[in-house]
Design an enzyme around this catalytic site. Structure first.
Site, PDB file in Angstrom:
ATOM      1  N   GLY A  76       0.826  -1.196   0.000  1.00 30.01           N
ATOM      2  CA  GLY A  76       0.000   0.000   0.000  1.00 30.01           C
ATOM      3  C   GLY A  76       0.859   1.243   0.000  1.00 30.01           C
ATOM      4  O   GLY A  76       2.075   1.186  -0.229  1.00 30.01           O
TER       5      GLY A  76
ATOM      6  N   VAL B  68       2.916  -5.897   3.146  1.00 29.63           N
ATOM      7  CA  VAL B  68       2.511  -7.049   3.937  1.00 29.63           C
ATOM      8  C   VAL B  68       3.151  -8.306   3.354  1.00 29.63           C
ATOM      9  O   VAL B  68       3.072  -8.543   2.139  1.00 29.63           O
ATOM     10  CB  VAL B  68       0.976  -7.206   3.974  1.00 29.63           C
ATOM     11  CG1 VAL B  68       0.585  -8.438   4.793  1.00 29.63           C
ATOM     12  CG2 VAL B  68       0.326  -5.959   4.566  1.00 29.63           C
TER      13      VAL B  68
ATOM     14  N   LYS C 171       3.169  -6.922   8.646  1.00 30.61           N
ATOM     15  CA  LYS C 171       3.046  -5.612   8.008  1.00 30.61           C
ATOM     16  C   LYS C 171       4.233  -4.732   8.392  1.00 30.61           C
ATOM     17  O   LYS C 171       4.522  -4.553   9.577  1.00 30.61           O
ATOM     18  CB  LYS C 171       1.743  -4.944   8.437  1.00 30.61           C
ATOM     19  CG  LYS C 171       1.439  -3.628   7.733  1.00 30.61           C
ATOM     20  CD  LYS C 171       0.049  -3.122   8.134  1.00 30.61           C
ATOM     21  CE  LYS C 171      -0.320  -1.843   7.431  1.00 30.61           C
ATOM     22  NZ  LYS C 171      -1.673  -1.376   7.819  1.00 30.61           N
TER      23      LYS C 171
ATOM     24  N   ASP D  34     -14.386   2.019  10.326  1.00 32.00           N
ATOM     25  CA  ASP D  34     -14.173   1.691   8.911  1.00 32.00           C
ATOM     26  C   ASP D  34     -14.713   0.295   8.591  1.00 32.00           C
ATOM     27  O   ASP D  34     -14.089  -0.461   7.840  1.00 32.00           O
ATOM     28  CB  ASP D  34     -12.689   1.785   8.559  1.00 32.00           C
ATOM     29  CG  ASP D  34     -12.453   1.990   7.063  1.00 32.00           C
ATOM     30  OD1 ASP D  34     -13.398   2.414   6.372  1.00 32.00           O
ATOM     31  OD2 ASP D  34     -11.332   1.731   6.594  1.00 32.00           O
TER      32      ASP D  34
END
Length: 329
Positions: free
Chosen positions: A24, A29, A44, A138
């Site tokens: 990301g 990861v 991560k 979220d």
């Protein structure tokens, strides 16, 4: 070249990095293994180029501290975290059977009994987090992952709010995913609490039943306006055939005012369990709750009787037509 090893803090586990699972904007990861843990984990790592960003590092460390407080079968397991060569990292349960979002995209809406069971699992996870002062903020299908038994597991507490901490760094900030945000989350209410997660749960239920979130638009402003001022379309408009009590729960979860939503995630659990027992009986309800579709087989938990009638009628028509053709020849 020997495999790269990571010494974990505060645990003593030593991890060996394996396949990269994803990347990301702020981290990578990897799949990793450790002689101290029976199964592979997902590890991560923060990108070195963001390690100097105090806000990102603080959010990452806060997520580690939040996860250390949670221990629930429907919340991703956490195995500790620390710093290696200046890089922040932590390890968590490896969930490589896809997400609820993947399932919905591949197979479309789910049958309502399956939606009820999954909602019980999600509500159970939320209640555990809320009991520890954590608001997820979220909740969405892409943050709900399947384990090897077909159960849903809630992950990604990266923007979770710790209501027990006096150090809120996001006062006045709107954070979350706009398709699933409660009205008070959109307006950055400083008193935002667990009922914001219940609203998101209503959005997820609606999407499980219909295949899409309750509100859609060309941009976030259009979607936010609907969250704030519009009622979702009735489920029947999407061809959903479910009991009135289930649609009533979805409507209540999507109430604009927090006070009008169910009292707690535990209330949602109890309501669904009670109605499943009334609908199917004690034994069959228990079967629904414990025997979910396998990861490779996502067939409905229980076909509705009227569906079977339609299939039988169609089969009869095909048979009659076939016989007529054969006689004619």
């Amino acid at each position: 070249m020997s495999p790269r090893r990571i010494t974990f803090l505060p645990t003593k586990a030593t991890f060996k990095l394996g396949e990269r699972l994803g990347m990301g904007t702020v981290g990578v990861v990897y799949q990793a293994t450790s002689p101290d843990i029976d199964e592979p984990v997902a590890l991560k790592l923060l990108h070195p180029n963001v390690s100097g960003d105090e806000n990102i590092v603080n959010r990452f460390e806060r997520e580690i501290m939040i996860m250390e407080r949670l221990n629930h079968p429907h919340i991703v397991k956490h195995y500790g975290g620390g710093i290696m060569d200046g890089q922040h990292f932590y390890a968590m349960q490896l969930l490589d059977h896809g997400s609820l979002k993947d399932r919905l995209q591949e197979q479309g809406p789910l049958p309502w009994p399956q939606v009820a069971v999954y909602t019980i699992q999600i509500a159970s996870a939320l209640q555990h987090a809320h009991n520890h002062g954590i608001v997820h903020r979220d909740l969405k299908p892409s943050n709900l992952f399947f384990d090897e038994k077909g159960n849903l597991v809630l992950g990604d507490f990266g923007i979770a709010r710790d209501t027990h901490s006096a150090e809120f760094t996001d006062h006045g900030m709107t954070v979350g995913t706009y398709a699933y945000m409660a009205p008070e989350q959109i307006t950055a209410d400083s008193h935002l609490g667990p009922k914001a997660d219940l609203y998101s749960l209503g959005c997820v239920m609606y999407e499980m039943l219909t295949g899409s979130p309750p509100f859609k638009g060309a941009n976030f402003a259009q979607v936010w306006e609907q969250h704030l001022n519009r009622d979702p379309e009735p489920l029947a408009k999407h061809g959903v055939d479910c009991p009135e009590w289930l649609e009533s729960l979805v409507r209540q979860l999507l109430e604009k005012v927090p006070h009008d939503r169910p009292f707690s995630a535990r209330t949602v659990q109890g309501y669904l369990h009670q109605h499943l027992v009334e609908e199917f009986g004690e034994e069959e309800a228990k079967e629904l709750l414990t025997n979910l579709p396998s990861i490779s087989n996502t067939a409905p938990i229980r076909e509705q009787p009227r569906t079977w009638v339609l299939w039988l009628a169609l089969a009869a028509i095909v048979a009659v037509c076939t016989i007529a053709v054969l006689r004619g020849s």
